[in-house]
Design an enzyme around this catalytic site. Sequence first.
Site, PDB file in Angstrom:
ATOM      1  N   ARG A   1     -13.902  -1.022  -0.237  1.00 56.94           N
ATOM      2  CA  ARG A   1     -13.634  -1.424   0.333  1.00 56.94           C
ATOM      3  C   ARG A   1     -14.255  -1.423   1.692  1.00 56.94           C
ATOM      4  O   ARG A   1     -14.067  -0.520   2.624  1.00 56.94           O
ATOM      5  CB  ARG A   1     -11.561  -0.760   0.777  1.00 56.94           C
ATOM      6  CG  ARG A   1     -11.312  -1.846   2.265  1.00 56.94           C
ATOM      7  CD  ARG A   1      -9.676  -1.564   2.313  1.00 56.94           C
ATOM      8  NE  ARG A   1      -8.685  -2.794   1.354  1.00 56.94           N
ATOM      9  CZ  ARG A   1      -7.964  -3.297   1.215  1.00 56.94           C
ATOM     10  NH1 ARG A   1      -6.895  -2.220   2.473  1.00 56.94           N
ATOM     11  NH2 ARG A   1      -7.129  -3.235   0.267  1.00 56.94           N
TER      12      ARG A   1
ATOM     13  N   HIS B   1     -11.538 -10.864   0.411  1.00 58.05           N
ATOM     14  CA  HIS B   1     -10.778 -10.297  -0.627  1.00 58.05           C
ATOM     15  C   HIS B   1     -10.366 -11.364  -1.579  1.00 58.05           C
ATOM     16  O   HIS B   1      -9.115 -11.127  -2.542  1.00 58.05           O
ATOM     17  CB  HIS B   1      -9.576 -10.297   0.133  1.00 58.05           C
ATOM     18  CG  HIS B   1      -8.395  -9.316  -0.001  1.00 58.05           C
ATOM     19  ND1 HIS B   1      -9.102  -8.495  -1.417  1.00 58.05           N
ATOM     20  CD2 HIS B   1      -6.827  -8.414   0.416  1.00 58.05           C
ATOM     21  CE1 HIS B   1      -7.701  -7.249  -1.715  1.00 58.05           C
ATOM     22  NE2 HIS B   1      -6.931  -7.513  -0.478  1.00 58.05           N
TER      23      HIS B   1
ATOM     24  N   GLN C   1      -6.715 -10.338  -4.329  1.00 59.48           N
ATOM     25  CA  GLN C   1      -6.176 -10.598  -4.015  1.00 59.48           C
ATOM     26  C   GLN C   1      -5.802 -11.914  -3.764  1.00 59.48           C
ATOM     27  O   GLN C   1      -4.787 -12.583  -4.757  1.00 59.48           O
ATOM     28  CB  GLN C   1      -6.043 -10.949  -2.145  1.00 59.48           C
ATOM     29  CG  GLN C   1      -4.622 -10.872  -1.494  1.00 59.48           C
ATOM     30  CD  GLN C   1      -3.808  -9.840  -1.877  1.00 59.48           C
ATOM     31  OE1 GLN C   1      -3.597  -8.869  -1.518  1.00 59.48           O
ATOM     32  NE2 GLN C   1      -2.239 -10.342  -3.015  1.00 59.48           N
TER      33      GLN C   1
ATOM     34  N   ASP D   1      -0.516 -14.909   6.329  1.00 62.05           N
ATOM     35  CA  ASP D   1      -1.342 -13.267   6.678  1.00 62.05           C
ATOM     36  C   ASP D   1      -1.272 -13.282   8.194  1.00 62.05           C
ATOM     37  O   ASP D   1      -1.009 -13.717   8.315  1.00 62.05           O
ATOM     38  CB  ASP D   1      -2.424 -12.987   6.430  1.00 62.05           C
ATOM     39  CG  ASP D   1      -3.262 -11.828   5.660  1.00 62.05           C
ATOM     40  OD1 ASP D   1      -2.397 -11.076   6.021  1.00 62.05           O
ATOM     41  OD2 ASP D   1      -4.713 -11.880   5.644  1.00 62.05           O
TER      42      ASP D   1
ATOM     43  N   CYS E   1       0.216 -11.355   1.316  1.00 64.24           N
ATOM     44  CA  CYS E   1      -0.706 -10.525   0.467  1.00 64.24           C
ATOM     45  C   CYS E   1      -0.132  -8.995   1.174  1.00 64.24           C
ATOM     46  O   CYS E   1      -0.265  -8.165   0.488  1.00 64.24           O
ATOM     47  CB  CYS E   1      -2.450 -10.447   0.779  1.00 64.24           C
ATOM     48  SG  CYS E   1      -2.686 -10.215   2.592  1.00 64.24           S
TER      49      CYS E   1
ATOM     50  N   ARG F   1      -1.667  -7.520  -8.700  1.00 64.57           N
ATOM     51  CA  ARG F   1      -2.595  -7.103  -8.618  1.00 64.57           C
ATOM     52  C   ARG F   1      -3.369  -5.970  -9.253  1.00 64.57           C
ATOM     53  O   ARG F   1      -4.567  -5.901  -9.602  1.00 64.57           O
ATOM     54  CB  ARG F   1      -3.242  -6.286  -7.241  1.00 64.57           C
ATOM     55  CG  ARG F   1      -2.133  -7.486  -5.573  1.00 64.57           C
ATOM     56  CD  ARG F   1      -3.914  -8.000  -5.522  1.00 64.57           C
ATOM     57  NE  ARG F   1      -4.940  -6.790  -5.250  1.00 64.57           N
ATOM     58  CZ  ARG F   1      -5.153  -6.500  -4.294  1.00 64.57           C
ATOM     59  NH1 ARG F   1      -4.629  -7.065  -3.336  1.00 64.57           N
ATOM     60  NH2 ARG F   1      -6.117  -5.943  -3.979  1.00 64.57           N
TER      61      ARG F   1
HETATM   62  N1   CP Z   1      -3.352  -6.627   0.069  1.00 58.89           N
HETATM   63  C1   CP Z   1      -4.091  -5.702   0.791  1.00 58.89           C
HETATM   64  O1   CP Z   1      -5.210  -5.705   0.093  1.00 58.89           O
HETATM   65  O2   CP Z   1      -3.601  -4.686   0.497  1.00 58.89           O
HETATM   66  P1   CP Z   1      -3.596  -2.949   1.242  1.00 58.89           P
HETATM   67  O3   CP Z   1      -3.893  -2.990   1.643  1.00 58.89           O
HETATM   68  O4   CP Z   1      -2.243  -2.465   1.199  1.00 58.89           O
HETATM   69  O5   CP Z   1      -4.734  -2.386   0.365  1.00 58.89           O
END
Ligand code: CP
Length: 316
Positions: free
Chosen positions: A114, A141, A144, A236, A276, A304
């Site tokens: 990430r 992403h 997701q 989002d 998300c 997920r």
């Molecule tokens: N939706 C998502 O990626 O959640 P986090 O940021 O908690 O990983």
Amino acid sequence: MTTTTLVAPISLSNDLLTGAEWSPPHTRELLHLSADIKARPVRYASTLHGKFIALIFEKPSLRTRVTFEVGIQSMAGAVVFLDHTQASASLGARESIADVARNLDRWVHGIVARVYSQRVLEEMAVNAGIPVINALSDKFHPCQALADFFTLEERFGALRGFKLAYVGDGNNVCHSLMYLAARLGVHLRIATPPDYAPAPEVIADSKRVARETKAKIELMHDPREAVTGAMGVYTDSWTSMGFEAEEAVRNQVFQPYQVNTELMSLATSDAVFMHCLPAHRGLEVTPEVLDGPQSVVLDQSENRMYVQKAILHTLF
Ligand code: CP
């Protein structure tokens, strides 16, 4: 929903950086594999035996970190967590991203990262022969979006022609939804403020693929137009991680894009609400919608885990 057993790995790109790597049939196969893993987890309990996977996080996470850690360990793999959430530990500060990737390549079997910048992932992928999986960047992403379409397929069946409205910021989640909607034959209507539209190159690629799959990717600015007749309504956060300095301006610009009961009433009566997470009650969504009967946000979170297990099963 149809389930298939895909013990042999699907032949795919070595990395998952955007959601555009895989062909439409491969994308559908990955969702079918996710369903099989969810229904029969024991079958996949040894998939990652003897494999070590590095998890690198430059930003906070609840869902992504926990679902990768639990998913990897439930397939007998081992996690090496590298915490880069402090500025002093940021990637490229102590040593170059290329050197980090080349070293990890000698010790572990894959990297889940990430990062703030998509370019970091691309540099890792170029310098490491092992698979690199995007766990969220400024641009995409994909984990997701795969979980989101898996959630819809689980509930509604085949996704060809499914009408999904995305309302809000043309951000990383929106970009990966576009790539995957195009590959899955979905009719995606996106309503953003004029200055917050998705990136032109993502629009171009999604529309190109949509012409082949008979998907439809429509861009507009009116949230009511996007949501009317939709079977799913997605939003989002108005201020994604990394854009905090713009929060006050964004809260004003995005106000007309709030998903509330009035906006949801324009969708079909059995439409679902998607997000998300984390969500901000009273900003992009009202509590009545987020916590109401149409919300499937926790199904998205749960799923997920299964799509990520399918990604790992496929790439490792
Ligand atoms: N939706 C998502 O990626 O959640 P986090 O940021 O908690 O990983």
